[in-house]
Every structure is written in C-alpha cells, then in structure tokens.
Write an enzyme that holds these catalytic residues in place. Structure first.
Site, mmCIF file in Angstrom:
data_model
loop_
_atom_site.group_PDB
_atom_site.id
_atom_site.type_symbol
_atom_site.label_atom_id
_atom_site.label_comp_id
_atom_site.label_asym_id
_atom_site.label_seq_id
_atom_site.Cartn_x
_atom_site.Cartn_y
_atom_site.Cartn_z
ATOM 1 N N LEU A 187 0.879 -1.206 0.002
ATOM 2 C CA LEU A 187 -0.023 0.052 0.060
ATOM 3 C C LEU A 187 0.898 1.328 -0.020
ATOM 4 C CD1 LEU A 187 -2.925 -1.146 2.378
ATOM 5 C CD2 LEU A 187 -2.957 -0.513 -0.193
ATOM 6 N N SER A 247 2.638 1.232 -16.059
ATOM 7 C CA SER A 247 3.141 2.456 -16.141
ATOM 8 C C SER A 247 2.056 3.607 -16.201
ATOM 9 C CB SER A 247 3.647 2.549 -17.704
ATOM 10 O OG SER A 247 4.220 3.814 -17.946
ATOM 11 N N LYS A 306 8.049 -3.360 -20.652
ATOM 12 C CA LYS A 306 8.003 -2.419 -19.839
ATOM 13 C C LYS A 306 9.360 -1.708 -19.460
ATOM 14 C CE LYS A 306 6.478 0.750 -16.607
ATOM 15 N NZ LYS A 306 7.480 0.871 -15.784
ATOM 16 N N HIS A 343 9.984 0.433 -22.658
ATOM 17 C CA HIS A 343 9.112 1.407 -22.501
ATOM 18 C C HIS A 343 9.725 2.504 -21.631
ATOM 19 C CE1 HIS A 343 6.697 4.028 -19.813
ATOM 20 N NE2 HIS A 343 5.961 4.058 -20.743
ATOM 21 N N ASN A 344 10.528 2.302 -20.394
ATOM 22 C CA ASN A 344 11.193 3.289 -19.620
ATOM 23 C C ASN A 344 12.355 3.742 -20.139
ATOM 24 O OD1 ASN A 344 9.232 2.229 -17.745
ATOM 25 N ND2 ASN A 344 10.655 2.366 -16.137
ATOM 26 N N GLU A 381 11.501 6.271 -22.757
ATOM 27 C CA GLU A 381 11.034 7.375 -21.819
ATOM 28 C C GLU A 381 12.491 8.308 -21.573
ATOM 29 O OE1 GLU A 381 8.559 6.198 -18.369
ATOM 30 O OE2 GLU A 381 9.892 7.252 -17.309
#
Ligand code: NBP
Length: 484
Positions: A12, A130, A185, A188-189, A192
C-alpha cells in the site's frame, strides 16, 4: 460487500493504493495487505473508507479472503522484497492460483520467478504498470507476461482498470511468456529516457543558443503539442516551462541540474549491449544523466576549459521549426531502435511478441503516450514482419523529410558548443543504417592485423574467412571466428 475478494494486493504505497482504488471503482472487491501492517487499517479507514476493501493483517488472512483461483498482486519495491513475498505467499495458495508482480522488476528475475512459481503448481504474472500515481488511479498502461494460463483469469480485471484509447480499446493485452511483460516495460522506460533527453536538448538549444525565455519556450511546446509531437512528455514540458515559483520566476530554472535514475534505462542499455543491438539514443540518454550527475567536476571544468560561446545569427523561427523536425526524426529513430531490441529479445528468449499490440498498450495511460504510437501500430498491422520501423513507407518518408532541419540543428549545436548527444547519435544511426558500406572493412583488417581475427571478402561467398600475414613477421595461423 462480497465475502470474498476478486483480487488481493500487497503493497500500500503510492502505486498500490491508487491501483486498488481504481480496481474498486470498476466494481471489484479488493483485499489489501502491507508489510508495515498499520498502513492497512490506515488505508481501509482513510482513502478506502466505505469502499469494497477487505483489510488483511497477515498474508494468511489475505489469501484466505480471495475467490478461487486466488490472485495475489504485489506492488512493492523491486528486488528482494518480491522474492521474500513469493516465499511467504506460496504456502497459502493451491494449484492454479496466481501470483502477480506489478512492480518494476528486472525481466531476468521475472523469467526465474515464473519458472519457480510454476514448479510449485502455481501461475505467475510479471506485469509492467506505467503511468505513475495518476495512471494507477485513473487508468495505467499494463504490460503483462508470465504463465499464459494465468491470462484468462486476470484479463477482465486488468483491461477494466487499464487506460483506454479513443476507440475504447484498453492499453493492456497479453505480451508473452515469462519475462516478456517486464522486458517490454523496461524498453518503455528506456524510450521514456530518450524522449525526455531529446526534449531537454531542444530546451537547452532554445535557451542558450536562441536566448529564449521560459515563457517563450512554453509557447513553442504548446504549439508542438498540437502537431506531430503531441505527447504527454511535450505536454508536461509545456506546463513545467509555464510554472512560476513564489517570486514569479520560472521554477525550472531554480532546479539543480543533476538527473537521478532508478535503473530501468540502464537495464535497457545493458540488454542492448548483451543482444548486440545499436540502441544509441537511449544509451546516450542514460550517459547524459550520468554526466549531469558529475556536477562538481563540471563546475570545475567550466572554469578552465574553453569552447565556442553560443551565438546564433540565423533565422530564429526557422531554427525552432528545425528543432521540431529534429525531435520528430530522433523520436522515430528511438522507437526503431527500441523495437529492434524487442525483436532480438523475442528471438533470444523465445517470445512471440505482438509489436502492433505493444504500440497500442503504450498509446494511453503511460508516460510515453503520444499520437505517434498510432502510426507505429498501423505500420506493424500492415506488415507484422517489419524488420525496422525506418523501412515502413510512412516512417521512411517522415524521417527523410525531417532530416534537413534535423541536420541543421545538429550542425549548429555542435558549432555553438552545445551538447546534443541524443539528437546527434540518432542522426549518426540514421546515416549508418542507410549506408550500404561502412568502414568496418578497415576495422576487420585492423583486427586481423593485430590478432589474426580473420575477415570475409566482398569477392568471396559469406562464411569463408581469410587471414593475411600483414607484416610478413606474423604466422599464417588464424584465430577462431566465434562472435561474442
Ligand atoms: P515503493 O517502490 O516505494 O515500495 C513501497 C512498498 O514496498 C511498500 O509496501 C513497502 O512496505 C514495501 N517494501 C519496501 Br520499500 N521494502 C520492503 C521489504 N524489504 N520487504 C517487503 N516490503 C517492502 O512504492 P511505489 O512507488 O508504489 O512502487 C511500487 C512498485 O511499482 C515498485 O516496483 C516501483 O518500481 C513500481 N512503479 C512505481 C511507479 C511510480 O511512479 N512510483 C511507476 C511504475 C512502477 P512498507 O510500507 O512496509 O515500507
């Protein structure tokens, strides 16, 4: 509220809290747990109050509160905490239950964990998520891979919470086996990192060479965001440049120029080196962050090493238009390189990647979202075997048209002493890629000269290797011709 939850979540923190709120808002009941257990009650009685959450105070309680097949998702710090939680979860699950890792895990870990969890009769998913805090809450891009048998059980929840593009398609689909989701992913980063770096290079050129104010640059980015560069990163750059500190001055100019990084760009670069793929723009973007971090040394060097003083006497409006073309051309190169990396990884790791589908997953919800990704999807829809994005007729035409201004930007930046490593390395890749002949013939001669590494000849069939005794002093024995 249902007695049993549809899915359980461990972790959390910012991502976990927002993702479970998103899931709950789509009608799912979610059981939640956190290592520091008091955060569970804090959440259930705070942001989660009155909503369909089941607060669990142990892993056992979490697993017992789930419908079968049980789905336990972790959104915790990548690395050892993920392995530790897997060990704690396994004893409370049974055959067919699913463990999901939604953190930024390194793909080799996900390959290993998939095998391990499957060996226990369970299923595993490693999914990229993401979009940061806001994406997690309102709709992230999700890139799941792992045990294919797990996908039908999570597809509905994942696609319900994921971002949607204009036609309602979710930015989430099955990527492939074991570590494929986390690999995609990671790329993707990396992209980025590249997109951010080329934007920063344009900013520095506008500021230092064209002498533009933050407000003027804000207007340029605003215009660019309504054109081919329309994307989340251009949009936030526009807003950042327009943001004023308490004294009315642009906040961006008061921020220390040392970039941080959490490792995913580096992983992308290392993976490219491992797989032998020229991922130059992303590589330069990682190194640019490293150089920025050497602030003290740069300050010292700036006092003693001279270079040209930036002075621009050309047409400012033309240069701004050239900059747009430079960003567009370099962006095409970055995606061409990133896709090549995924293609090579698919061969190496036995993944069956859907390249158009990946572009669709990146079209909404994530940090690199842009209108441009729709054209990549179209390119792969037209030709699923496209070997390089630059060979697609649309992108070939666009990059050819962009190169005139892009070359002017690079040449002007270099003669003004302004570093543009990503824009120039992308242009060099473009010129290298379209060259029938590169100087590697000389390189092979050098290797053969000093190490008898042999060479192939233009006038002989491929696969025949030759060694020359270049000096008359060496022997005729050649080195082996393996590749590393
Ligand atoms: P963090 O990456 O800060 O992780 C916080 C969670 O990990 C908390 O639940 C914390 O428990 C737990 N944790 C830590 Br820290 N060390 C632990 C340990 N040794 N053993 C067990 N649990 C431990 O949170 P986040 O920013 O929400 O990110 C979660 C994941 O999502 C990460 O993998 C991150 O890379 C990835 N991600 C983040 C973003 C983003 O924008 N933040 C975007 C995309 C992906 P505690 O409460 O007891 O300390």
């Amino acid at each position: 509220m249902k007695k049993l939850a549809d899915i359980g979540l461990i972790g959390l923190a910012v991502m976990g809290e927002n993702l479970v709120l998103n899931m709950e808002s789509k009608g799912y009941t979610v059981a939640v747990f956190n290592r520091t257990v008091d955060k569970v009650d804090k959440f259930v009685n705070g942001r989660g109050a009155g909503k369909n959450f089941i607060g669990a105070h142990s892993i056992e309680e979490l697993c017992a509160s789930l419908e079968k097949p049980r789905k336990v998702m972790m959104l915790v710090k990548a690395g050892k905490p993920v392995d530790d939680f897997i060990e704690l979860i396994i004893p409370h699950l049974e055959k067919g239950d699913i463990i999901i890792d939604g953190g930024n895990s390194h793909f080799p870990d996900t390959i290993r964990r998939t095998k391990y969890v499957e060996s226990k009769g369970l299923l595993y998913i490693g999914t990229g998520v993401s979009g940061g805090e806001e994406g997690a809450l309102k709709g992230p891009s999700m890139m799941p891979g792992g045990s294919p048998a797990a996908w039908p059980a999570v597809k509905e929840i994942f696609q319900a919470v994921a971002a949607k593009v204009e036609d309602g398609e979710p930015c989430c689909d099955w990527v492939g086996e074991d570590g494929a989701g986390h690999f995609v992913k990671m790329v993707h980063n990396g992209i980025e990192y590249g997109d951010m770096q080329i934007i920063c290079e344009a900013y520095q050129l506008m500021k230092e060479m064209l002498g533009m104010s933050a407000d003027e640059m804000h207007e340029v980015f605003k215009a660019w965001n309504n054109d081919v560069l329309d994307s989340y990163l251009i949009e936030i750059t526009r807003d950042i440049l327009g943001f004023k500190d308490e004294d009315g001055e642009p906040l961006v100019e008061k921020i220390l120029d040392t970039a941080g990084q959490k490792g995913t760009g580096k992983w992308t670069g290392v993976s490219a080196l491992d797989l032998g793929i020229p991922l130059t723009l992303i590589g330069e973007s990682v190194f640019a962050r490293c150089l920025s971090a050497q602030k003290d040394l740069r300050v010292e060097a700036s006092k003693v090493i001279n270079g040209p003083a930036a002075q621009f006497e050309g047409d400012k409006a033309q240069m701004i238009d050239d900059l747009k073309n430079a960003l567009f051309g370099a962006k095409i190169i970055s995606y061409a390189q990133g896709y090549n990396l995924m293609m090579e990884a698919a061969k190496e790791y036995g993944w069956n990647l859907n390249y158009g589908g990946i572009a669709l997953m990146w079209r909404g919800g994530c940090i690199i979202r842009s209108v441009f990704l729709a054209d990549i999807k179209t390119a792969f829809d037209k030709n699923p075997d496209l070997a390089n994005l630059l060979l697609d007729p649309y992108f070939k035409e666009k990059v050819e048209a962009a190169q005139v201004g892009w070359r002017r930007v690079c040449a002007t930046a270099l003669s003004n002493g302004i570093p543009v490593p990503a824009l120039t390395s992308a242009l060099c890749y473009f010129d290298g890629f379209r060259s029938e002949r590169l100087p590697a013939n000389l390189l092979q001669a050098q290797r053969d000269y000093f190490g008898a590494h042999t060479y192939e000849r233009l006038d002989k069939p491929r696969g025949q290797f030759f060694h020359t005794n270049w000096t008359g002093r060496g022997g005729d024995t050649a080195s082996s011709t393996y590749e590393v």
